[in-house]
Design a protein around this motif. Structure first.
Motif: not given
Lengths: 267, 277
Positions: A201-213
């Motif tokens: 639940a964390v890893f996949i979204p973390a790969l694709s974050l863009f707004m926080i980035t």
């Protein structure tokens, strides 16, 4: 006759699957085969294997790994301690509550907290370290992401711990296992399914974050997510964006196969 | 043992403090007359006034609500159909396939959903704006609503529908008078989850919204990228209060069902989906 009549009203659901689940994936794959001029080619895939993209993928993985690791390190003890509290449903609800608040607002709060004159820098001043540039660094990106993902890590671990049969722990202790051994040999292996779904639940979204980035890390951190956003909305190179998306989908599918399969095996 | 307990409490207190600090930090500075997020000069309600007088913001807020309510309603109807479709399938393998297809959008990262929907709408010739945002919100809300409804269908004893049929009820009657009332709690929680997904979504909307149409989170993003503005703080305080009201409402709906352990169960699909929207 009855069967036909029955299937008929199922149509909207199957239509939804066809239009919004299957079609988009096929379209992404289709678009990845076209270059900027609209010619059919494999250029995008060749491009993807140039150092620029490979390095981006690598750093994206590295950050996602760090985020997952730190979330796990913070969340596991928290989930464990939560199962030992009174009124645990209430506490759990309090853990869930922040996830209902728009994550943009939470990210925005950190712009203030980590800012040059923010409380963290004030604290550093007090300690005599002096002001530091915290915002727009890899650290702030990892910190804010961990902050946002922690509840998603706590919840599955919490429910795995809840399912744990406590008499097993007692048995281990009675048989002379130390606290650490009990944890390592009994508690952790029995809750591994929760850890696994938390990490997923964390890893996949973390790969694709863009707004926080974008908000927190400026342009310091480029993840696969930012690359896709950039290609689709800024440079309008949909082909390359789709190629990155295809890789992300492939990675995701791989993870689901690896871990989804293993989860079935354990149960 | 006692010392251990103390350590445990301290740890939990720290976790909770960190979880809530940014939220209260935002709220606190929304009253700052100094106009920044670091030095608190004096108490003011100016930013709230500003938010409430901002017609653009109010229109966007109404847009967001309309999209959320409309998309959740449509998504819930499709989800009821979907849950019935999944439940009806006998073959285990086909059922699992359908369930996996159902869950694809829950596990997919938002960026991919957004990008692929953007391609879809462009190819289908749908103008980006209200319709595209509505359609995508419906699309990503369906699977979670299905997951909320399905357990209720599975719990339902098949003898009930058999009995209704034996007593001469038509298929339609069985659906409206037996099945739907039984799965009503599931339908409610499905609708509610869809509502929160829609209200919370940023990334997908960001991709499929054209010029001139915006939802609250897209608007917050574009304002936040321009730097600190305390009207965002005031806005977020209002949203926070609104959220709490929603959660309390949801909590009471669940309490009425007399199943206090629901909180953990309902939380799980949200956690499984993982993607902060």
């Amino acid at each position: 006759m009855t069967n036909k009549g029955r299937s008929f009203y199922m149509l909207p659901y199957y239509l939804w699957i066809a239009l919004f689940v299957i079609a988009p994936v096929l379209l992404v794959i289709y678009y990845s085969l076209f270059d900027l001029d609209g010619n059919l080619s494999l250029d995008n895939y060749v491009n993807f294997f140039t150092p620029v993209y490979l390095q981006m993928t690598l750093s994206s993985f590295w950050y996602a790994f760090l985020i997952t690791l730190f979330s796990l390190l913070v969340a596991y003890p928290a989930a464990y301690l939560l199962t030992r509290t009174k009124h645990k449903q209430l506490w759990l609800l309090l853990i869930i509550l922040p996830t209902w608040i728009n994550l943009l607002l939470k990210a925005y709060a950190f712009i203030g907290i980590f800012g040059t004159f923010g409380p963290v820098n004030n604290f550093f001043d007090l300690l005599g370290i002096g002001e530091q540039q915290i915002l727009f660094t890899g650290f702030s990106f990892v910190f804010v992401s961990v902050y946002i993902f922690i509840p998603f890590m706590i919840l599955p671990i919490f429910s795995a711990l809840e399912d744990l049969n406590l008499s097993l722990v007692d048995a281990a202790r009675d048989l002379g296992a130390s606290g650490w051994t009990t944890f390592r040999r009994v508690i952790f292996p029995l809750t591994i399914s929760g850890v696994r779904s938390g990490c997923m639940a964390v890893f996949i979204p973390a790969l694709s974050l863009f707004m926080i980035t974008r908000l927190i890390a400026g342009n310091r951190v480029i993840t696969l997510g930012t690359a896709i956003e950039q290609h689709f909305l800024v440079t309008q190179d949909w082909g390359m964006g789709s190629t990155v998306a295809v890789f992300l989908i492939a990675i995701m599918a791989l993870f689901m196969l690896l871990f989804g399969g293993a989860r079935k095996g354990v149960r | 043992m006692k010392g251990k307990n103390k350590f445990a409490n301290v740890y939990l207190v720290i976790v909770f403090a960190v979880l809530y600090a940014p939220i209260f930090y935002l709220m606190y500075y929304s009253f700052n007359s100094g106009g920044t997020m670091h030095e608190f000069e004096g108490f003011t309600l100016d930013y709230y006034r500003e938010v409430l007088q901002d017609t653009r913001l109010i229109i966007i807020f109404i847009n967001t609500l309309v999209i959320a309510l409309l998309s959740s309603a449509i998504a819930t109807v499709i989800a009821v159909i979907g849950a019935l479709a999944i439940q009806r399938i006998r073959s285990r393998r086909a059922k699992n396939t359908l369930l996996s297809l159902n869950n694809v959008l829950i596990v997919s990262p938002d960026v991919i959903i957004g990008a692929s929907f953007l391609i879809l709408f462009t190819i289908a010739g749908i103008k980006l704006g209200f319709v595209s945002v509505l359609l995508s919100h419906v699309a990503f809300s369906v699977p979670i609503a299905v997951l909320m409804i399905l357990p209720h269908l599975q719990e339902m004893s098949p003898t009930l529908t058999d009995a209704a049929r034996d007593l001469g009820a038509t298929r339609r009657d069985v659906l409206t008078k037996v099945i739907l009332p039984i799965i009503k709690p599931g339908i409610f929680s499905g609708f509610f989850m869809a509502l929160t997904y829609s209200l919370d979504d940023f990334a997908v909307t960001f991709f499929v919204t054209g010029n001139g149409y915006s939802t609250l989170s897209v608007e917050i993003y574009s304002r936040a990228r321009q730097g600190v503005s305390l009207s965002i703080n005031a806005l977020s305080t209002l949203i926070f209060l609104f959220t709490i009201l929603l959660v309390i409402g949801y909590y009471f709906i669940n309490q009425r069902k007399g199943r206090p352990s629901r909180a953990a169960e309902t939380a799980e699909p949200a956690a499984e989906m993982g993607v902060p929207r």
